[in-house]
Design an enzyme around this catalytic site. Structure first.
Site, PDB file in Angstrom:
ATOM      1  N   GLU A 132      77.141  99.812  84.239  1.00 46.78           N
ATOM      2  CA  GLU A 132      76.608  99.141  83.049  1.00 46.78           C
ATOM      3  C   GLU A 132      75.534  99.973  82.361  1.00 46.78           C
ATOM      4  OE1 GLU A 132      75.319  95.258  84.150  1.00 46.78           O
ATOM      5  OE2 GLU A 132      77.298  94.625  84.859  1.00 46.78           O
ATOM      6  N   HIS A 181      61.769 105.469  87.016  1.00 42.80           N
ATOM      7  CA  HIS A 181      62.415 106.241  88.080  1.00 42.80           C
ATOM      8  C   HIS A 181      63.061 107.506  87.543  1.00 42.80           C
ATOM      9  CE1 HIS A 181      62.132 102.116  89.731  1.00 42.80           C
ATOM     10  NE2 HIS A 181      61.738 102.802  90.792  1.00 42.80           N
ATOM     11  N   SER A 187      58.854 104.483  95.241  1.00 44.11           N
ATOM     12  CA  SER A 187      60.177 104.905  94.797  1.00 44.11           C
ATOM     13  C   SER A 187      60.165 106.177  93.958  1.00 44.11           C
ATOM     14  CB  SER A 187      60.837 103.785  93.993  1.00 44.11           C
ATOM     15  OG  SER A 187      60.019 103.395  92.903  1.00 44.11           O
TER      16      SER A 187
END
Length: 234
Positions: A196, A203, A19
């Site tokens: 939120e 990341h 990722s």
């Protein structure tokens, strides 16, 4: 017409990873992997094929057939950037590898696959996580994986980019507070994709992805391969 020069020939840069390298859909922005920004530092007839996929390790990427799919279209003179390590340390059997055995054994398959097609494999250690202790010191979270990758690169005479070390230097320079700007840190309501908020120390955001991609490009620019002539850092 005369024979095409190397500068005129199409060259493809393939990326395999997790990722921290991957492209992201619009609904996940501003989270983004550095592979999505690498093309900004390349010029001429170069294309980037980013096969990096969230959550994958060197093992699961192979087991799911992703390496085989990448190798199908890879050709002579192409470059294959390989970054795994974040998820190889996970405890689940689908992803877990051990640094000095199965991790190296799986990475060997990427090297052999690229070489069998005349491509140039390049091993890239994982981007540092943003983790500082109470004294403001950056904490190493990657255990032996970067060193195991370096060891394999040395034995196989494969180019090695120690992105873990380079990104670590950058994070230390920025410090705990300033380094937040590279990662997906958002206050509640700041971005519609993260209503939120987010406090993500692994990341990258779009700015961080560009900064880390530049670090990779700087290393590619000094490697002895045709790609270095197509790096643009200005």
């Amino acid at each position: 017409m005369g024979e095409e020069t190397m500068e005129q020939q199409q060259l493809t840069v393939y990326l395999a990873g997790d990722s921290t390298v991957a492209d992201y859909p619009p609904e996940s922005l501003p989270m983004l992997g550095w592979g999505a920004k690498l093309g900004e530092f390349l010029s001429g007839p170069v294309r980037v094929v980013n096969a990096a996929t969230n959550g994958r390790s060197s093992k699961s990427f192979i087991d799911e057939g992703r390496l085989a799919a990448v190798l199908e279209t890879m050709g002579a003179g192409d470059v294959f950037l390989i970054q795994f390590g974040h998820n190889d340390s996970k405890e689940d059997a689908e992803r877990r590898t051990e640094p000095w055995s199965t991790y190296q054994e799986h990475l060997q398959q990427y090297i052999d696959g690229a070489r069998s097609r005349g491509a140039v494999p390049v091993l890239v250690s994982s981007v540092c996580r943003r983790r500082f202790d109470d004294s403001g010191r950056l904490v190493d979270t990657h255990e032996d994986y970067p060193e195991a990758m370096r060891d394999l690169a040395n034995r196989e005479r494969v180019p090695y980019i120690d992105l873990c070390a380079k990104s670590g230097v950058l994070l230390r320079q920025l410090g705990s507070e300033k380094s937040v700007e590279l990662f997906t840190w958002l206050a509640p309501g700041e971005h519609p994709n993260y209503p939120e908020g987010s406090s993500d120390n692994t990341h990258l955001n779009e700015h961080g992805a560009e900064v880390i991609a530049r670090l990779v490009a700087e290393e590619l620019a000094v490697l002895d391969m045709p790609l270095r002539d197509r790096i643009v850092l200005a």
